[in-house]
Design a protein around this motif. Structure first.
Motif, PDB file in Angstrom:
ATOM      1  N   ILE A 185       0.833  -1.157  -0.029  1.00  0.00           N
ATOM      2  CA  ILE A 185       0.081  -0.026  -0.107  1.00  0.00           C
ATOM      3  C   ILE A 185       0.865   1.368  -0.098  1.00  0.00           C
ATOM      4  O   ILE A 185       0.601   2.304  -0.755  1.00  0.00           O
ATOM      5  N   GLY A 186       1.814   1.047   0.747  1.00  0.00           N
ATOM      6  CA  GLY A 186       2.718   2.500   1.017  1.00  0.00           C
ATOM      7  C   GLY A 186       3.700   2.573  -0.191  1.00  0.00           C
ATOM      8  O   GLY A 186       3.706   3.825  -0.722  1.00  0.00           O
ATOM      9  N   ASP A 194       3.543  10.808  -3.454  1.00  0.00           N
ATOM     10  CA  ASP A 194       5.015  10.756  -3.150  1.00  0.00           C
ATOM     11  C   ASP A 194       5.132  10.176  -1.684  1.00  0.00           C
ATOM     12  O   ASP A 194       4.220   9.824  -1.260  1.00  0.00           O
ATOM     13  N   TRP A 195       6.497  10.123  -1.264  1.00  0.00           N
ATOM     14  CA  TRP A 195       6.322   9.721   0.079  1.00  0.00           C
ATOM     15  C   TRP A 195       5.566  10.353   1.264  1.00  0.00           C
ATOM     16  O   TRP A 195       5.336   9.725   2.172  1.00  0.00           O
ATOM     17  N   ARG A 196       5.300  11.504   1.156  1.00  0.00           N
ATOM     18  CA  ARG A 196       4.801  12.319   2.128  1.00  0.00           C
ATOM     19  C   ARG A 196       2.966  11.894   2.188  1.00  0.00           C
ATOM     20  O   ARG A 196       2.722  12.057   3.217  1.00  0.00           O
ATOM     21  N   ALA A 197       2.611  11.360   1.032  1.00  0.00           N
ATOM     22  CA  ALA A 197       1.056  11.013   1.119  1.00  0.00           C
ATOM     23  C   ALA A 197       0.895   9.824   2.060  1.00  0.00           C
ATOM     24  O   ALA A 197      -0.120   9.436   2.562  1.00  0.00           O
ATOM     25  N   VAL A 198       2.186   8.970   2.327  1.00  0.00           N
ATOM     26  CA  VAL A 198       1.964   7.882   3.095  1.00  0.00           C
ATOM     27  C   VAL A 198       1.639   8.408   4.439  1.00  0.00           C
ATOM     28  O   VAL A 198       0.763   7.498   5.277  1.00  0.00           O
ATOM     29  N   PHE A 199       2.118   9.419   4.950  1.00  0.00           N
ATOM     30  CA  PHE A 199       1.686   9.739   6.153  1.00  0.00           C
ATOM     31  C   PHE A 199       0.172  10.300   6.414  1.00  0.00           C
ATOM     32  O   PHE A 199      -0.488  10.429   7.367  1.00  0.00           O
ATOM     33  N   VAL A 200      -0.112  10.945   5.248  1.00  0.00           N
ATOM     34  CA  VAL A 200      -1.820  11.106   5.242  1.00  0.00           C
ATOM     35  C   VAL A 200      -2.506  10.008   5.365  1.00  0.00           C
ATOM     36  O   VAL A 200      -3.351   9.988   6.301  1.00  0.00           O
ATOM     37  N   ALA A 201      -2.063   9.058   4.631  1.00  0.00           N
ATOM     38  CA  ALA A 201      -2.734   7.470   4.854  1.00  0.00           C
ATOM     39  C   ALA A 201      -2.748   6.902   6.454  1.00  0.00           C
ATOM     40  O   ALA A 201      -3.423   6.437   7.036  1.00  0.00           O
ATOM     41  N   PHE A 205      -5.513   6.133   9.328  1.00  0.00           N
ATOM     42  CA  PHE A 205      -5.609   4.971   9.837  1.00  0.00           C
ATOM     43  C   PHE A 205      -5.822   5.216  11.257  1.00  0.00           C
ATOM     44  O   PHE A 205      -6.597   4.253  11.837  1.00  0.00           O
ATOM     45  N   ALA A 206      -5.107   6.013  11.693  1.00  0.00           N
ATOM     46  CA  ALA A 206      -5.312   6.076  13.293  1.00  0.00           C
ATOM     47  C   ALA A 206      -6.573   6.958  13.645  1.00  0.00           C
ATOM     48  O   ALA A 206      -7.086   6.710  14.676  1.00  0.00           O
ATOM     49  N   VAL A 207      -7.239   7.606  12.645  1.00  0.00           N
ATOM     50  CA  VAL A 207      -8.446   8.030  13.058  1.00  0.00           C
ATOM     51  C   VAL A 207      -9.473   6.933  13.189  1.00  0.00           C
ATOM     52  O   VAL A 207     -10.301   6.749  13.964  1.00  0.00           O
ATOM     53  N   VAL A 208      -9.406   5.937  12.382  1.00  0.00           N
ATOM     54  CA  VAL A 208     -10.184   4.625  12.305  1.00  0.00           C
ATOM     55  C   VAL A 208     -10.019   4.177  13.491  1.00  0.00           C
ATOM     56  O   VAL A 208     -11.036   3.629  14.287  1.00  0.00           O
ATOM     57  N   LEU A 209      -8.839   4.006  13.955  1.00  0.00           N
ATOM     58  CA  LEU A 209      -8.282   3.264  15.322  1.00  0.00           C
ATOM     59  C   LEU A 209      -9.108   3.926  16.360  1.00  0.00           C
ATOM     60  O   LEU A 209      -9.577   3.129  17.397  1.00  0.00           O
ATOM     61  N   VAL A 210      -8.809   5.180  16.404  1.00  0.00           N
ATOM     62  CA  VAL A 210      -9.570   5.745  17.542  1.00  0.00           C
ATOM     63  C   VAL A 210     -11.028   5.676  17.595  1.00  0.00           C
ATOM     64  O   VAL A 210     -11.526   5.311  18.826  1.00  0.00           O
TER      65      VAL A 210
END
Length: 447
Positions: A185-186, A194-201, A205-210
């Motif tokens: 996925i990354g 680019d690699w910065r979009a990985v941190f958006v993903a 994911f963390a929002v869903v986990l909360v």
């Protein structure tokens, strides 16, 4: 030879539900009922989702390491530190979160930590230097520690001994999603953007986990079982754990096992892409195949541990890992069999870790069930800390295949020495003493 039935002890390892069934209803009116057996799968999925956060945060970003090095103008070692920095942050964070969860319960620490993970992930998107990214990754590890500590503490709140080892092994079915899916996925995200979009993903994911934790995670530590407030109480808790030499030895073994794994994680993007010539998509595929090994080993361990016992599996599994890692060194250094040969031996090596990490963790946790959060913090600190300290050595000693596999081998050789010297695992009758001493029976909970 191990007897078929261990001697009776005040509190031995048991399944929470089977303990209740065998002894009849609890005489304590405030003791909650045992969780139904048919909810074990849901429990594993829920707790596994917590342990997934740090793994996904590491693995989704892995294929982007060479690109990060180029974009931010740093070396391979500088890019690798954004992995090890997160491990260092996680190590320190767990020491704070563990006693905190023993005082306030399990839910609050994980909700705070995962929420902060969202914010830090978004800040990583806008960095302009490797120093900024490395600092944020340390903080990201620090706040994600809550998820790891709570996951282990919740398991110990419910289970002990062989049953705890079985549940921890089952968690690998969920944790496996990280190496199997996250790099792919990354790499796709980084290829499209680019690699910065990985941190958006990662933030999403963390929002869903909360949301999942807030909705479904039960509080497994009743108020009457919580530890007194104050720094002094926390320090006394850690002092008590560190005075238990066998606990420390058992807690170090998963840390050195994680050092082996993270040495591969940190070195593999450069070894496989630069050394073996794989592109990012091929690397993600190979990395995912490797990730199935620990899952397979863990599930075999889960199937055997009730019958054989965690210590007997540990003392057989760890020497087997050493032998496999010793074979991996010349295979990688000479490229015998190419990528297929390397992956085959690596698969066996990490599969055998399935008999080491869960069993050592469960044995350590079972010795101090009254401070499950603090004990889990020590185990987690050593896992993240040793991995964070050891894995950069791969880059420092050359960053090639020989350096990576040499560090992996050294980690498990040291673990075997610690098991032999620091515990009675290899002494006659040692399994009885080690598997039963100091185990506090878990108090099952609703949910």
């Amino acid at each position: 030879m191990r007897p078929t039935t261990p001697p009776a002890t005040p509190a031995g390892p048991s399944d929470a539900s089977s303990t209740t069934a065998s002894r009849g209803p609890s005489t304590d009116p405030e003791a909650p009922a045992a969780p139904p057996r048919d909810r074990t799968a849901l429990f594993v999925l829920l707790v596994g989702s917590l342990t997934l956060l740090p793994a996904v945060t590491t693995d989704m970003y892995l294929p982007s390491l060479p690109e990060v090095a180029r974009d931010l103008g740093t070396s391979e070692a500088g890019a690798q530190f954004t992995i090890t920095g997160m491990l260092i942050g996680a190590a320190l964070g767990q020491l704070l979160v563990g006693p905190f969860s023993d005082r306030v319960g399990r839910r609050r620490p994980v909700l705070i930590g995962v929420s902060l993970h969202v914010v830090i992930s978004l800040l990583c998107v806008v960095v302009s230097t490797i120093e900024q990214l490395a600092t944020l990754r340390v903080l990201q590890g620090l706040v994600s520690a809550g998820a790891t500590v709570v996951a282990m503490a919740v398991v110990r709140d419910r289970y002990a001994g062989a049953e705890a080892a079985r549940i921890i092994s089952r968690l690998m079915l969920v944790i496996a999603a990280a190496p199997l899916l996250a790099p792919t996925i990354g790499s796709v995200i980084a290829d499209i953007w680019d690699w910065r979009a990985v941190f958006v993903a990662l933030a999403l994911f963390a929002v869903v986990l909360v949301v999942v934790v807030a909705r479904f995670l039960p509080e497994t530590l009743p108020v009457e079982r919580r530890i007194a407030h104050g720094l002094g109480a926390s320090l006394r808790g850690y002092a008590g754990l560190l005075r238990d030499r066998r606990f420390v030895a058992l807690a170090v073994i998963p840390g050195l096992s994680m050092a082996l794994i993270m040495s591969y994680v940190a070195g593999s993007p450069f070894v496989l892409q630069n050394g073996y010539g794989l592109n990012p998509q091929e690397f993600a595929l190979v990395f995912g195949i490797g990730g199935t090994s620990l899952v397979a080993g863990s599930q075999v361990n889960a199937a055997l541990v009730r019958r054989i016992g965690p210590l007997r599996l540990l003392r057989a599994g760890l020497p087997a890992v050493v032998v496999a890692a010793a074979v991996l060194v010349p295979v990688a250094a000479t490229r015998t069999g190419g990528v297929a040969g390397f992956v085959a031996v690596l698969w066996v090596t990490t599969a055998l870790l399935g008999f080491v990490m869960a069993n050592a963790s469960a044995l350590a946790l079972s010795r101090h069930g009254e401070r499950a959060g603090t004990a889990a913090a020590v185990i987690g600190f050593l896992q993240a800390g040793l991995a964070g300290v050891v894995s950069p050595v791969v880059g420092l000693v050359g960053g090639d295949a020989l350096a990576m596999t040499g560090v992996m081998l050294a980690s498990v050789v040291l673990a075997l020495v610690i098991l032999a010297v620091g515990t009675p695992a290899y002494r006659r009758g040692g399994w009885v003493e080690l598997e039963t001493a100091g185990q506090a029976e878990p108090i099952p909970v609703h949910g």
